[in-house]
Design a protein around this motif. Structure first.
Motif, short mmCIF file in Angstrom:
data_model
loop_
_atom_site.label_atom_id
_atom_site.label_comp_id
_atom_site.label_asym_id
_atom_site.label_seq_id
_atom_site.Cartn_x
_atom_site.Cartn_y
_atom_site.Cartn_z
N LEU A 185 0.80 -1.18 -0.01
CA LEU A 185 0.14 0.03 -0.11
C LEU A 185 1.01 1.22 0.08
O LEU A 185 1.97 1.06 0.69
CB LEU A 185 -0.90 -0.16 1.30
CG LEU A 185 -2.02 -1.11 1.31
CD1 LEU A 185 -2.66 -1.28 2.61
CD2 LEU A 185 -2.87 -1.17 -0.09
N GLU A 186 0.60 2.16 -0.73
CA GLU A 186 1.25 3.70 -0.80
C GLU A 186 1.48 4.21 0.65
O GLU A 186 0.67 4.12 1.34
CB GLU A 186 0.44 4.44 -1.63
CG GLU A 186 0.40 4.16 -3.32
CD GLU A 186 -0.39 5.09 -4.09
OE1 GLU A 186 -0.82 6.19 -3.33
OE2 GLU A 186 -0.77 4.91 -4.99
N VAL A 187 2.77 4.38 0.64
CA VAL A 187 3.28 4.82 2.06
C VAL A 187 2.38 6.34 2.49
O VAL A 187 2.04 6.56 3.55
CB VAL A 187 4.59 5.13 2.25
CG1 VAL A 187 5.28 5.98 3.38
CG2 VAL A 187 5.40 3.86 2.09
N PRO A 188 2.32 7.12 1.41
CA PRO A 188 1.58 8.37 2.01
C PRO A 188 0.22 8.17 2.21
O PRO A 188 -0.27 8.84 3.12
CB PRO A 188 1.61 9.28 0.47
CG PRO A 188 2.87 8.74 -0.10
CD PRO A 188 3.04 7.36 0.16
N TRP A 189 -0.57 6.93 1.60
CA TRP A 189 -1.85 6.74 1.83
C TRP A 189 -2.00 6.09 3.52
O TRP A 189 -2.66 6.48 4.28
CB TRP A 189 -2.35 5.75 0.94
CG TRP A 189 -3.77 5.37 1.20
CD1 TRP A 189 -4.91 6.13 0.75
CD2 TRP A 189 -4.25 4.35 1.93
NE1 TRP A 189 -5.99 5.43 1.04
CE2 TRP A 189 -5.71 4.25 1.84
CE3 TRP A 189 -3.50 3.31 2.71
CZ2 TRP A 189 -6.45 3.24 2.39
CZ3 TRP A 189 -4.35 2.39 3.26
CH2 TRP A 189 -5.83 2.44 3.09
N ARG B 124 -1.58 9.09 5.96
CA ARG B 124 -2.73 9.65 6.20
C ARG B 124 -3.99 8.86 7.04
O ARG B 124 -4.51 9.34 7.92
CB ARG B 124 -3.37 10.07 4.68
CG ARG B 124 -2.57 11.16 3.95
CD ARG B 124 -3.44 11.64 3.15
NE ARG B 124 -3.50 10.90 1.99
CZ ARG B 124 -2.82 10.47 0.83
NH1 ARG B 124 -1.59 11.21 0.87
NH2 ARG B 124 -3.11 9.54 -0.09
N LEU B 125 -4.01 7.67 6.83
CA LEU B 125 -4.88 6.74 7.56
C LEU B 125 -4.39 6.76 9.02
O LEU B 125 -5.37 6.94 9.85
CB LEU B 125 -4.66 5.31 7.12
CG LEU B 125 -5.63 4.12 7.76
CD1 LEU B 125 -7.06 4.66 7.67
CD2 LEU B 125 -5.40 2.84 7.20
N ARG B 126 -3.06 6.57 9.35
CA ARG B 126 -2.87 6.58 10.72
C ARG B 126 -2.95 8.25 11.26
O ARG B 126 -3.28 7.92 12.63
CB ARG B 126 -1.17 6.18 10.97
CG ARG B 126 -1.14 4.69 10.33
CD ARG B 126 0.31 4.32 10.34
NE ARG B 126 1.13 4.14 11.65
CZ ARG B 126 2.16 3.96 11.90
NH1 ARG B 126 3.12 3.91 11.02
NH2 ARG B 126 2.74 3.67 13.11
N ALA B 127 -2.75 9.08 10.64
CA ALA B 127 -3.02 10.15 11.17
C ALA B 127 -4.35 10.60 11.50
O ALA B 127 -4.65 11.33 12.31
CB ALA B 127 -2.41 11.35 10.16
#
Length: 367
Positions: free
Chosen positions: A84-88, A91-94
């Motif tokens: 899965l894309e790291v930026p995505w 954002r999910l964790r944030a």
């Protein structure tokens, strides 16, 4: 809790291409039975908008979402089949979501073999997840994975269900072939198949081939033929070519090197015994497929030592003795072999309460 599991989608992808594709659906089936899990989705980590070919009706139970769709639907992302894309993920964790890296491949081999053999590889951002899940076969590498990913590592159950092999068995009806061991088929010797993928040192068909060669050299009547699957890519390599060409099996036209094929199709075409080998990779869907069909399985997996015909480590003589025992006694012991195999298989079921509870505990530990 709403969960998304990553799945790779590529052109012409088939559920039989590798075990991890099947594991996605087995995991989804297990998680869907946990009372506090509201919904399970699959997150598309590839470039096609459909489930792998051969997934069948179970695919309808788990919607395939894009990354954009998944971000609005899930609380927990499980990276399993496809990165899965790291930026995505950030954002999910944030936003309060949790990320699980569910590693099914042998982590040491995945780390060192691409470097040693100059093979294509992938290494995601190390601290992209909240926890790493590993299967029991890889528990010895838990400490290594904890250091790499800077987070806890949890051992979770290995899962298997006959849903996919049952589907492939139904497909055989159109060509009038049947799957399952046929009693007395070993009376004139074994037609052996070797299913190791031959893309890593941990699952190679060389040891099984040498077991068959040793058995044939000592007792030719025990072996009718040997099918060495997934061997086409190696056939022209000097070392493998020399190994095969100097064997009695090859010289007496008792072996065939073939490409990859669905397990049930190979066995239904006349194979009646499986010889296998692994190095620190003790769980294998092919073993369970063989046991499900009540075929004699000659193997060296400690996890499966109570079923099949077990030999230790890389012991060729021990493997030959196990192979001879399988050929000579399987028919007489078929009823007990079948019962024992069926009972053993049930422990890996997504419907097994212990498996459901263990995954529930692993999810709760995220909170």
């Amino acid at each position: 809790m709403r969960i998304g599991i990553s799945i790779i989608t590529v052109p012409d992808h088939n559920i039989w291409n590798n075990g991890i594709g099947q594991n996605v659906y087995h995991l989804a089936s297990t998680l869907a039975q946990i009372p506090f899990v509201e919904r399970v989705f699959l997150i598309n980590a590839g470039n096609q908008d459909y489930h792998p070919h051969g997934a069948g009706d179970i695919a309808n139970e788990y919607p395939l979402l894009s990354l954009a769709e998944a971000k609005e639907c899930i609380d927990v992302a499980i990276e399993l089949s496809g990165a899965l894309e790291v930026p995505w993920l950030k954002r999910l964790r944030a936003a309060g979501g949790k990320v699980v890296y569910h590693n099914c491949g042998q982590p040491h081999a995945s780390l060192v073999e691409p470097t040693i053999f100059d093979k294509p590889s992938f290494f995601g951002e190390a601290d992209r997840c909240d926890v790493v899940w590993q299967l029991p076969k890889d528990a010895i590498f838990n400490s290594m994975m904890s250091v790499i990913h800077r987070c806890p590592v949890v051992t979770v159950p290995y899962l298997w269900d006959p849903i996919f092999i049952d589907q492939s068995i139904r497909d055989l009806q159109s060509v009038e072939l049947t799957f399952g061991y046929k009693k007395d088929s070993l009376s004139k010797g074994a037609t052996v198949s070797i299913f190791e993928p031959n893309i890593s040192a941990i699952k190679m068909g060389v040891i099984p081939f040498m077991i068959c060669e040793n058995t044939y050299s000592n007792s030719p009547d025990l072996i009718q033929h040997v099918n060495f699957l997934n061997g086409i890519a190696m056939a022209s390599h000097q070392t493998f070519f020399h190994l095969v060409n100097t064997s009695k099996l090859y010289q007496n036209q008792k072996m065939t090197i073939t490409q990859r094929e669905v397990f049930s199709h190979t066995m239904a075409k006349g194979s009646n015994l499986v010889v296998a080998h692994q190095l620190e990779c003790t769980d294998n869907y092919a073993y369970l497929d063989a046991l499900y069909g009540h075929y004699p399985l000659v193997h060296n997996s400690p996890t499966f030592s109570e079923v099949g015909y077990y030999y230790h480590g890389c012991d060729i003589e021990g493997g030959s003795a196990a192979l001879a025992e399988a050929i000579q006694t399987h028919d007489a012991n078929l009823e007990s072999y079948a019962a024992k195999s069926d009972k053993f298989i049930s422990q890996f079921s997504p419907k097994n309460r212990k498996n459901i509870d263990d995954y529930a505990k692993a999810l709760l530990s995220l909170i």
